[in-house]
Design an enzyme around this catalytic site. Structure first.
Site, PDB file in Angstrom:
ATOM      1  N   ASP A 144      37.348   8.814  45.507  1.00 39.89           N
ATOM      2  CA  ASP A 144      38.423   8.762  46.696  1.00 39.89           C
ATOM      3  C   ASP A 144      39.662   8.664  45.949  1.00 39.89           C
ATOM      4  O   ASP A 144      40.247   8.517  44.767  1.00 39.89           O
ATOM      5  CB  ASP A 144      38.211   7.486  47.480  1.00 39.89           C
ATOM      6  CG  ASP A 144      36.788   7.881  48.253  1.00 39.89           C
ATOM      7  OD1 ASP A 144      36.665   8.883  48.588  1.00 39.89           O
ATOM      8  OD2 ASP A 144      36.444   6.676  49.031  1.00 39.89           O
ATOM      9  N   LYS A 189      41.003  11.009  50.793  1.00 44.55           N
ATOM     10  CA  LYS A 189      41.710  10.955  52.205  1.00 44.55           C
ATOM     11  C   LYS A 189      43.109  10.294  52.377  1.00 44.55           C
ATOM     12  O   LYS A 189      43.157   8.926  52.008  1.00 44.55           O
ATOM     13  CB  LYS A 189      40.781  10.350  53.238  1.00 44.55           C
ATOM     14  CG  LYS A 189      39.408  10.835  53.594  1.00 44.55           C
ATOM     15  CD  LYS A 189      38.550  10.235  54.413  1.00 44.55           C
ATOM     16  CE  LYS A 189      37.208  10.924  54.540  1.00 44.55           C
ATOM     17  NZ  LYS A 189      36.422  10.024  55.426  1.00 44.55           N
ATOM     18  N   MET A 240      44.404  -0.996  55.721  1.00 49.00           N
ATOM     19  CA  MET A 240      44.976   0.348  56.528  1.00 49.00           C
ATOM     20  C   MET A 240      45.891   0.195  57.782  1.00 49.00           C
ATOM     21  O   MET A 240      45.749   0.730  58.641  1.00 49.00           O
ATOM     22  CB  MET A 240      43.785   1.066  56.873  1.00 49.00           C
ATOM     23  CG  MET A 240      42.904   1.546  55.670  1.00 49.00           C
ATOM     24  SD  MET A 240      41.513   2.507  56.191  1.00 49.00           S
ATOM     25  CE  MET A 240      40.486   1.002  57.055  1.00 49.00           C
TER      26      MET A 240
END
Length: 476
Positions: A36, A58, A169
């Protein structure tokens, strides 16, 4: 249809010391590593030189692959490889969508393993000196996602009363989160903190209040990826900024070496003082060819006066391996001569219990051997060694231990996501300045610097005993 195995592995927040023993072992064994965006490239140094590295990162608003495509990739790769490691930042089951990937694998009949990782929800605040629980201040903490698409308002209804609230996040939604919490009775003066890139060299942290945190973070340019802490623990200063106070915090170092194994040993010395380290090595840049070396070792076992001239630590390591595979007892190789022109290579021989017979070109020219096997590392500076070998009157046979590394075998659909190691290193260098170290002769390692666009930069020479003792700068 037979499948290999997939391991869903938590990589922690990025610091190499937070990678678990099981995680490291799996990365070392993997045929393929799918990683990732938040996985530190330093952790990929543990991968085999011939492992395929695939990027499935991402970033906010920019996904290399959709989640369902990642799941399809894992299933497909398992058809072609024995062990596929899916390396995910933090813990794969803490907002890492690891459960979805595990379910997809199970549905497809692919054997899988789950390896928990150190979650950034706890580790990142700790690296900024913020405890998520504190006696007399906070007896519990809640972890939630601050992503707008995950039912943020309903989450905040339940979380407004938490003693300590940790949000992952949540940078883009921070102003809205603060407003919603205040509307639910949380005081605007509640201590709050944000920690970006926690445990990495570029870690930045800020302490403020619920009312001022978003504006202060924007003013100071602190953004994603970050962990947000809301609660009285955010004001606690008892731990201090221990990580950022380490003597080499913020430093970035790129090591050029023969093998990743020696680079990892030196990396630990810098990382113990807070630095961030990456390496580019011959065995990662090119494939190792053993046929010539094994034939040479076989000749030396016949009792002929044979010499080996080593230019790199990788050459020494491969020679030891060839001797072991041949089942030879070094005590019986009485006619064997070893030469190491470089002092670093000399130390690698000594680490194996051997002293070189020649340490200079002149000594090599006087060595009584019938055949010299001279390592050719591809540096463009091999003529001097071959000339010295010929001056001894011996036959000279070059040892080409390195050859072009072919692209890993990955189904065509996923080839666009394969990342060459030099590209990973170059991208890491683009993030900020780094000191460049040569673990061995800088002239031999210069092609590795060229490979990542740093050919014109000076390389610091590091001896075999530690980086701190060798600060002299060797020019291009």
């Amino acid at each position: 249809m037979a499948y290999g195995r997939v391991a869903l592995v938590g990589a922690g927040p990025g610091h190499p010391g937070l990678l678990t023993e099981r995680a490291r072992a799996l990365v070392e064994q993997a045929d393929v590593v799918v990683f990732d965006r938040l996985v530190s490239p330093r952790l990929l140094m543990h991968a085999k030189p011939d492992a395929a590295l695939l990027y499935a990162g991402k970033a906010p608003g920019c996904h290399a692959l959709a989640q369902r495509e990642i799941e399809a990739m894992l299933v497909d790769l398992a058809r072609h490889h024995g062990l596929v490691v899916r390396l995910k930042g933090g813990d794969p089951l803490v907002f890492g969508r690891g459960a979805e990937e595990a379910a997809a694998l199970r549905e497809a009949g692919v054997p899988f393993e789950l390896v928990p990782g150190v979650t950034s929800a706890v580790a990142v605040p700790a690296f900024a000196g913020i405890p998520v629980t504190l006696r007399g201040v906070s007896r519990s903490f809640a972890v939630a996602t601050g992503h707008a698409g995950d039912g943020l308002r309903a989450h905040l209804d339940a979380l407004a009363g938490a003693e300590t609230l940790v949000l992952l996040m949540g940078v883009a939604e921070l102003p809205r989160i603060a407003e919603e919490l205040r509307a639910r009775g949380v005081s605007p003066d509640t201590p709050a903190a944000i920690v970006a890139w926690g445990s990495r060299a570029k870690q930045r942290s800020l302490r403020a209040t619920l009312a001022t945190l978003a504006a202060e973070a924007e003013r100071r340019g602190i953004g994603s990826p970050a962990v947000i802490v809301i609660g009285d623990v955010a004001a606690d200063a008892s731990l201090g900024s221990w990580f950022e106070a380490m003597p080499r915090f913020g430093e970035r170092h790129l090591l050029f070496a023969s093998s990743m194994r020696e680079a990892l040993a030196h990396a630990a010395k810098l990382e113990a003082e807070g630095a961030e380290v990456l390496a580019h090595t011959w065995d990662r840049a090119q494939s190792v060819r053993l046929a010539e070396l094994e034939a040479a070792v076989s000749m030396s076992a016949q009792g002929k006066p044979v010499g080996f001239a080593f230019r790199t630590a990788l050459g020494v390591e491969m020679w030891f391996c060839a001797v072991q595979r041949a089942g030879l007892d070094l005590r019986r190789l009485s006619s064997l001569k070893l030469a190491a022109v470089d002092g670093y290579v000399t130390q690698v021989l000594r680490d194996g219990g051997l002293a070189p017979d020649a340490r200079s070109l002149g000594e090599m020219a006087r060595m009584p051997v019938e055949v010299w096997f001279a390592e050719v590392p591809g540096s463009g500076r091999d003529a001097d060694v071959e000339a010295a070998c010929r001056a001894s009157g011996a036959e000279v046979r070059p040892l080409h231990l390195l050859g072009p590394r072919l692209a890993p075998a990955v189904p065509p659909r996923w080839q666009p996501f394969v990342r060459a190691w030099r590209d990973i290193v170059a991208e890491w260098l683009a993030e900020g300045p780094a000191d460049l170290w040569a673990l061995g002769d800088p002239a031999l390692l210069r092609p590795l610097a060229d490979d990542v666009g740093m050919g014109g930069e000076p390389l610091r020479r590091a001896d075999a005993f530690g980086l701190a003792a060798a600060e002299a700068v060797c020019g291009a």
